[in-house]
Design a protein around this motif. Sequence first.
Motif, short mmCIF file in Angstrom:
data_model
loop_
_atom_site.label_atom_id
_atom_site.label_comp_id
_atom_site.label_asym_id
_atom_site.label_seq_id
_atom_site.Cartn_x
_atom_site.Cartn_y
_atom_site.Cartn_z
N GLU A 150 0.82 -1.22 0.00
CA GLU A 150 0.00 0.00 0.00
C GLU A 150 0.84 1.26 0.00
N LYS A 151 2.03 1.19 0.62
CA LYS A 151 2.84 2.40 0.83
C LYS A 151 4.00 2.55 -0.14
N THR A 152 4.26 1.55 -0.97
CA THR A 152 5.40 1.62 -1.89
C THR A 152 5.00 1.08 -3.26
N THR A 153 5.85 1.37 -4.25
CA THR A 153 5.52 0.92 -5.61
C THR A 153 6.58 0.00 -6.22
N VAL A 154 7.78 -0.04 -5.66
CA VAL A 154 8.81 -0.92 -6.23
C VAL A 154 8.46 -2.38 -5.97
N PRO A 155 8.99 -3.28 -6.80
CA PRO A 155 8.68 -4.70 -6.62
C PRO A 155 9.00 -5.22 -5.21
N ILE A 156 8.14 -6.09 -4.75
CA ILE A 156 8.35 -6.75 -3.46
C ILE A 156 8.76 -8.19 -3.70
N VAL A 157 9.90 -8.56 -3.17
CA VAL A 157 10.34 -9.95 -3.18
C VAL A 157 10.11 -10.48 -1.76
N ALA A 158 9.14 -11.35 -1.62
CA ALA A 158 8.84 -11.90 -0.29
C ALA A 158 9.78 -13.05 0.01
N ILE A 159 10.16 -13.15 1.28
CA ILE A 159 11.14 -14.17 1.66
C ILE A 159 10.83 -14.73 3.04
N GLY A 160 11.23 -15.97 3.24
CA GLY A 160 11.15 -16.54 4.59
C GLY A 160 10.05 -17.56 4.75
N GLY A 161 10.42 -18.82 4.77
CA GLY A 161 9.46 -19.88 5.08
C GLY A 161 8.39 -20.09 4.02
N ILE A 162 8.64 -19.61 2.81
CA ILE A 162 7.63 -19.74 1.76
C ILE A 162 7.79 -21.09 1.06
N ASN A 163 6.67 -21.80 0.93
CA ASN A 163 6.70 -23.11 0.27
C ASN A 163 5.55 -23.18 -0.74
N LEU A 164 5.39 -24.33 -1.36
CA LEU A 164 4.37 -24.45 -2.42
C LEU A 164 2.95 -24.30 -1.87
N SER A 165 2.78 -24.54 -0.59
CA SER A 165 1.44 -24.43 0.00
C SER A 165 1.05 -22.98 0.30
N ASN A 166 2.01 -22.21 0.80
CA ASN A 166 1.64 -20.85 1.23
C ASN A 166 2.01 -19.76 0.23
N ALA A 167 2.67 -20.14 -0.87
CA ALA A 167 3.15 -19.13 -1.82
C ALA A 167 2.00 -18.30 -2.41
N LYS A 168 0.85 -18.95 -2.65
CA LYS A 168 -0.30 -18.23 -3.23
C LYS A 168 -0.76 -17.09 -2.33
N ASP A 169 -0.78 -17.35 -1.02
CA ASP A 169 -1.20 -16.32 -0.07
C ASP A 169 -0.26 -15.12 -0.12
N VAL A 170 1.03 -15.41 -0.28
CA VAL A 170 2.04 -14.35 -0.31
C VAL A 170 1.87 -13.50 -1.57
N LEU A 171 1.64 -14.17 -2.69
CA LEU A 171 1.43 -13.45 -3.95
C LEU A 171 0.13 -12.66 -3.87
N ALA A 172 -0.90 -13.24 -3.29
CA ALA A 172 -2.19 -12.55 -3.16
C ALA A 172 -2.05 -11.31 -2.28
N ALA A 173 -1.12 -11.35 -1.35
CA ALA A 173 -0.91 -10.21 -0.45
C ALA A 173 -0.19 -9.05 -1.15
N GLY A 174 0.32 -9.33 -2.35
CA GLY A 174 0.95 -8.24 -3.09
C GLY A 174 2.41 -8.43 -3.45
N ALA A 175 2.97 -9.59 -3.14
CA ALA A 175 4.37 -9.83 -3.51
C ALA A 175 4.48 -10.03 -5.01
N ASP A 176 5.52 -9.48 -5.60
CA ASP A 176 5.75 -9.64 -7.04
C ASP A 176 6.58 -10.88 -7.32
#
Lengths: 207, 207
Positions: free
Chosen positions: A152-178
């Motif tokens: 919400e506060k920034t526009t540059v790409p977000i690379v999400a990191i930490g404990g991400i696996n095939l099960s939770n990756a969709k949630d992370v992308l849905a939250a706005g990670a690029d």
Amino acid sequence: MDCGLYIITDEVLAPGCSHIQIAKESLSGGAKIVQLRDKRRSGAELFAIANVIRSLCTENSAKFIVNDRLDIALATCADGVHLGQDDLPLSAARALAPRPFIIGVSVGTVEEAVIAEKGGADYLGVGPVYPTGTKADAGPAVGTALVSSIREKTTVPIVAIGGINLSNAKDVLAAGADSIAVISAVICSPDIAAASRKFVRLINPQD
Amino acid sequence: MDCGLYIITDEVLAPGCSHIQIAKESLSGGAKIVQLRDKRRSGAELFAIANVIRSLCTENSAKFIVNDRLDIALATCADGVHLGQDDLPLSAARALAPRPFIIGVSVGTVEEAVIAEKGGADYLGVGPVYPTGTKADAGPAVGTALVSSIREKTTVPIVAIGGINLSNAKDVLAAGADSIAVISAVICSPDIAAASRKFVRLINPQD
Ligand code: NI
């Protein structure tokens, strides 16, 4: 910046698997960004390894990023450097390495994210999203809520990191990670290329 | 390069004494070159410390050199970097940092010295001349004979290092060293400035 799978090579987390092997296999699985991370090796060793991964990334049209060591990044014509909050300050790095050189910055709060974007970061490494045993100094998990807040506060790409696996990756992308950065989940797999491919399909379903 | 006293700051060898304090006191004692050496601190910490020592050196007309980290050196406008044989290769460093930026290289044999000079080193760090307990990876003592041999085969300044004290410094200078690098002998002294002054008198008796 291409928003595909972001692989962090870490030999400590993948015993018996070299940086170069991790890079080669994940690239063949479709990784778009490879970050060389190694806090133990000498400058001479890092330089030699970085030169090889630089070539591998070029052959695979992927970006090559070096963790922390801007000198190694510049000396090997890397595409960029990734800076933690306790590395060389962003302003100092940017002064030495103008765009299009990529500078990514690890952030753990909205405030750090806003400061990094204003300071010239080309992407934000946000995390650890989920609890992770892979990085001792990573701090407590921030959850997907922080990804949304930073989005919400920034526009540059977000690379999400930490404990991400095939099960939770969709949630992370849905939250706005690029993009999703993967260390252990992919790297510790017996077939790095196949594991990479699964993540790539999640991140870029159109491919 | 000024051939005066060369001080290497090392907090590990001088418990309770900070890099900045070592630099400040040795400069007031007449040191002409200060090398910041620290393998433990983060990039952010090194950057902050290097900026302070940079100013101290400027005020005292001394050169400021950073060990190993060319990025920290460039970011703080240091006069140069010092590279060990297992650091970033000289050719890569020189490509990023043209003269008058100073690049010093540690050498332990005549062959390494000749290669470093051909490769563009501005000075040679030769040693350890005498046995020393201060650097775990320093290798066996090479003696003043190696200083003489390297002096015969090269022309760039020689900074001799390793186990040099007020008793043996004359022999090292007589063997052909232009400068003497001191870590423990000066730094562990209760009066760093006074100890520095004694070395300065040996190196530059005309001052
Ligand atoms: Ni480091």
